[in-house]
Scaffold this active site. Structure first.
Site, PDB file in Angstrom:
ATOM      1  N   ARG A   6       0.864  -1.185   0.000  1.00  0.00           N
ATOM      2  CA  ARG A   6       0.000   0.000   0.000  1.00  0.00           C
ATOM      3  C   ARG A   6       0.896   1.229   0.000  1.00  0.00           C
ATOM      4  NH1 ARG A   6      -3.430  -2.949  -1.390  1.00  0.00           N
ATOM      5  NH2 ARG A   6      -5.429  -3.389  -0.390  1.00  0.00           N
ATOM      6  N   GLU A  36      -4.294   7.301  -4.687  1.00  0.00           N
ATOM      7  CA  GLU A  36      -4.314   6.672  -6.014  1.00  0.00           C
ATOM      8  C   GLU A  36      -5.514   7.205  -6.783  1.00  0.00           C
ATOM      9  OE1 GLU A  36      -4.381   2.460  -5.321  1.00  0.00           O
ATOM     10  OE2 GLU A  36      -2.321   2.438  -4.660  1.00  0.00           O
ATOM     11  N   HIS A  94      -1.779   0.352  -9.432  1.00  0.00           N
ATOM     12  CA  HIS A  94      -2.328  -0.673  -8.527  1.00  0.00           C
ATOM     13  C   HIS A  94      -2.935  -1.833  -9.338  1.00  0.00           C
ATOM     14  CE1 HIS A  94      -4.142  -1.233  -4.239  1.00  0.00           C
ATOM     15  NE2 HIS A  94      -3.918  -2.397  -4.818  1.00  0.00           N
TER      16      HIS A  94
HETATM   17  O1  LIG Z   1      -4.426  -4.594  -3.524  1.00  0.00           O
HETATM   18  C1  LIG Z   1      -4.886  -5.678  -3.645  1.00  0.00           C
HETATM   19  C2  LIG Z   1      -5.331  -6.483  -2.545  1.00  0.00           C
HETATM   20  O2  LIG Z   1      -5.466  -5.948  -1.434  1.00  0.00           O
HETATM   21  O3  LIG Z   1      -5.556  -7.671  -2.743  1.00  0.00           O
END
Ligand SMILES: O=CC(=O)O
Length: 396
Positions: free
Chosen positions: A312, A341, A360
């Site tokens: 993250r 994001e 992401h």
């Molecule tokens: O970011 C993706 C997840 O949390 O699986």
């Protein structure tokens, strides 16, 4: 009555569709008595599917019971952030529809009185929408929030649990594709693929490879911060590149697991930072990991090292990262996640040449989003059916 009859048909064993080549996670009978720690012992259905396509422990795998009753009689699932015109998302909705009466936010808001009683679960696609107290107060029969994705930092677990509602996630479906993205970012940054692509596409064909030399991943040292299932899969892949693998984790992995990938445990993160050519961050975002990598940590890294983040955005202090990249304190960064994001278009990170940013996309594959949905369905049905829950997440 009708509902419990239908659920009694949903046996807590193989939930895999042989016909459509879908791999469902299923609850292994051996874990049936292990309550909430069962997610650690649950079967990795990607692996199982690979090794035993079409069967599980000698049993023929059949699809989960599909509709045994009219749609309106199935338990209601409120879907957040999925109902758009996008074909892929429609396919996911079709998967959910086999087991649930699908209720979109629009339908819920149009007919709150009737719908609120029907809704027993909420399906959260990826990590974007958040669930607030007001929504929970309006759903008296809600039992489970099925998060599709592993990270649940967008959910207030304590608040949700105070309503007696369970939260589940999908650690199995995300592990391989997210590890792949980690490797892809490491290789792309090391070999300057994005710049190379820009040069190859540019009308000016005069370029000198020596002006933008990359570095090699093979036999370099990789430091993995957060050796959970994603981190471990990164290590498995890195081994094929003859990398020296260091890792730092809250809990040391078992000796056999370390040996299987040739990973060395660093009790102190500082040691890992000082020795690694590539540092990959794979931790969950929690209050403890917020800005885990800041000025001090970046200062410990080698000037030739690259930082990769597939967890993250907020686990890295982005201001400190901008400074470190601007001053060439570290060689480069490759980020699949940022905070926020997307980044505002004038963000200083976007102005740097020694960075790669992807939006992401760790689980953005055809296979992963389907498997995530299936894993979430299996979790939600387990809660509604009073069965052991494969992947429940608990508030700290
Ligand atoms: O970011 C993706 C997840 O949390 O699986």
């Amino acid at each position: 009555m009708l509902r419990s009859k239908a659920f009694s048909l949903l046996k807590p064993i193989p939930l895999m569709s042989g016909q459509s080549n879908l791999a469902y996670k299923f609850i292994h009978p051996a874990i049936a008595s292990h309550g909430h720690c069962c997610h650690r012992r649950s079967v990795d259905y990607r692996q199982r599917y690979k090794t035993h396509p079409g069967s599980a422990g000698g049993r023929t795998i059949s699809a989960p019971q599909t509709k045994v009753m009219a749609e309106e009689e199935l338990p209601g699932v409120l879907i957040l952030d999925i109902g758009g015109a996008h074909g892929v998302l429609e396919n996911l909705a079709a998967l959910l529809k086999k087991h649930f009466h699908l209720i979109t936010m629009k339908e819920f808001l149009q007919n709150k009185k009737e719908m609120s009683k029907k809704i027993q679960s909420i399906f959260v696609f990826e990590c974007r929408p958040t669930i607030d107290r007001e929504l929970l107060e309006s759903l008296p029969n809600l039992k489970v929030i099925g998060n599709s994705g592993v990270g649940v930092d967008h959910l207030d677990l304590k608040m949700i649990s105070s309503f007696g509602v369970k939260v589940t996630n999908t650690p199995h479906a995300v592990a391989d594709p997210t590890a792949d993205i980690g490797m892809a970012l490491m290789l792309a940054s090391a070999r300057r693929l994005v710049e190379g692509c820009q040069i190859a596409l540019s009308p000016d064909t005069k370029y000198f490879a020596v002006d933008w030399l990359g570095v090699e991943v093979t036999r370099a040292t990789l430091g993995i911060i957060g050796m959970g299932s994603i981190g471990y899969r990164v290590a498995q892949r890195a081994r094929a590149f003859d990398m020296r693998i260091l890792y730092h984790n809250r809990n040391r992995r078992r000796k056999e697991e370390e040996e299987a990938v040739g990973a060395h445990y660093c009790e102190k993160m500082e040691d890992l930072l000082q020795q690694s050519d590539f540092v990959m961050v794979v931790v969950n975002l929690t209050p403890e990991t917020h800005k885990l990598i800041g000025k001090k940590e970046l200062g410990l890294m080698k000037p030739t090292a690259t930082l990769i983040n597939i967890s993250r955005g907020a686990v890295i202090d982005q201001d400190a990262l901008v400074e470190a990249l601007q001053n060439k304190r570290i060689r480069a960064a490759a980020l699949d996640v940022t905070y926020p994001e997307p980044l505002p278009r004038d963000h200083p990170l976007l102005k740097l040449s020694n960075i790669i940013i992807t939006p992401h996309i760790g689980t953005a594959t055809v296979q992963a989003i389907r498997m995530m949905t299936e894993e979430a369905i299996t979790n939600m049905l387990a809660v509604l059916n009073g069965q052991p829950i494969p992947s429940e997440v608990f508030p700290k």
